[in-house]
Design an enzyme around this catalytic site. Structure first.
Site, PDB file in Angstrom:
ATOM      1  N   ASP A 211      28.050 -16.466 -13.317  1.00  0.00           N
ATOM      2  CA  ASP A 211      26.802 -16.814 -12.631  1.00  0.00           C
ATOM      3  C   ASP A 211      26.952 -16.462 -11.159  1.00  0.00           C
ATOM      4  O   ASP A 211      27.988 -15.950 -10.730  1.00  0.00           O
ATOM      5  CB  ASP A 211      26.482 -18.306 -12.826  1.00  0.00           C
ATOM      6  N   HIS A 249      13.981 -14.291 -20.685  1.00  0.00           N
ATOM      7  CA  HIS A 249      12.562 -14.654 -20.567  1.00  0.00           C
ATOM      8  C   HIS A 249      12.137 -14.869 -19.111  1.00  0.00           C
ATOM      9  O   HIS A 249      10.950 -15.009 -18.833  1.00  0.00           O
ATOM     10  CB  HIS A 249      12.223 -15.865 -21.440  1.00  0.00           C
TER      11      HIS A 249
END
Length: 343
Positions: A211, A249
């Site tokens: 991340d 998404h």
């Protein structure tokens, strides 16, 4: 018959007008700790007991519980022998899912100031492609603001709740996907909650949570997991399985293809990319989660102009453009599906 149908339709219109109240009431119950209190108590509790446990006056608490019982979140039960109180409340299978160990924190995010979706889904936002709530709430991009402790804790807790819920479904319905896998790279893995569950379920797996550097810098140590900072637009750590859980998404088709190509570069020819995201079925007959997926799509439109939920054909297009030769879709009986993509 016509009159009955007119009444039904009018009632439905009123229910839609007040539809925002139900999630708000559930979130209020979570904030008060009601699902956890009833889940951890040995048997039903009276209104006065709940009032004392939540430090909330009995009269407004009664009205909240009346609403939640009507909607099946909690249930009323017979009073115990020798009790002077008329009404007792008990947990349900649904209320259990709103405890803080389940989806309680996720509910707080969806109804809190960080996720004012109704303010973002406007005629103006549809016409311009610019989410309105971002400017009205904080004036900044949703990824960079608010950065204050409370809001970011709500967001992090909600993402952890989602990771626990979805990873449990993956472990239950897709155990074979991890056979022969040495290293799993969780792209956008934040503090390693999903990987922790995967490593516990499949102890031969080594985990890498990948991340942004500022996120992994705050991650607590977790056995069997390495934290690596970076950007998935530049490169992804090498692994046998690259996991993209609720990542794509957030992004446009063009960005998704770019991200997926970087993930494909990180795996060997025998490896795979596991995408965990919704697949929208516009008919959705017989699918208990179809409505939730369509709701999630509108949320993405309200929050991120570039974000969307995709149909099977849209996923097929992205995978082909990213260079994958085949893919398999697996139903894990939740809002998301698992898409296993192979180079």
């Amino acid at each position: 018959m016509v009159a009955d149908e007119e009444v039904r339709v009018r009632a439905e219109a009123w229910n839609n007008a007040f539809g925002y109240i139900k999630p708000t009431a559930v979130a209020t119950a979570v904030e008060l700790g009601l699902p956890d209190i009833l889940e951890n108590h040995d048997g039903p509790m009276s209104l006065l007991e709940l009032s004392a446990a939540t430090d909330c006056p009995a009269e407004p608490l009664h009205r909240l519980m009346r609403f939640l019982v009507f909607h099946g979140i909690f249930k009323k039960t017979a009073k115990p022998p020798l009790s002077n109180e008329a009404v007792y409340y008990a947990r349900t299978a649904l209320s259990r899912l709103f405890t803080r160990d389940e989806l309680g924190d996720f509910m707080l995010l969806q109804t809190g100031p960080l996720s004012q979706h109704p303010a973002g889904l406007t005629a103006s936002s549809l016409r311009t492609g610019k989410p309105q709530f971002i400017r009205s709430v904080n004036g900044e991009d949703s990824w960079t603001d608010p950065v204050n402790g409370y809001h970011m804790k709500v967001f992090s807790d909600a993402m952890a709740a989602h990771a626990r819920e979805t990873t449990a479904a993956i472990v239950r319905y897709c155990p074979a996907a991890f056979e022969g896998i040495g290293t799993v790279v969780d792209v956008g893995g934040r503090h390693g909650v999903a990987l922790e569950k995967l490593v516990a379920a499949f102890p031969w797996v080594r985990g890498i949570s990948f991340d942004l550097p500022e996120i992994v810098a705050k991650a607590p140590p977790r056995p069997g997991i390495e934290f690596v900072g970076g950007s998935f637009f530049e490169s992804v750590p090498k692994g046998d399985l690259v996991l993209l859980m609720w990542i794509l998404h957030d992004w446009s088709d063009e960005s998704c293809i770019e991200i997926m190509k970087k993930c494909k570069e990180a795996i060997p020819t025998s490896g795979k990319v596991m995408i965990v995201d919704a697949i929208v079925d516009e008919d959705g007959e017989g699918d208990d989660f179809a409505g939730a997926r369509l709701s999630l799509d509108l949320i993405m439109m309200a929050v991120l102009a570039r974000g969307k939920e995709r149909t099977y054909r849209e996923w097929e297009y992205l995978l082909r453009e990213a260079g994958f030769t085949k893919f398999v879709v697996k139903n894990i009986n939740t809002v998301e599906f698992v898409i296993e993509a192979y180079p």
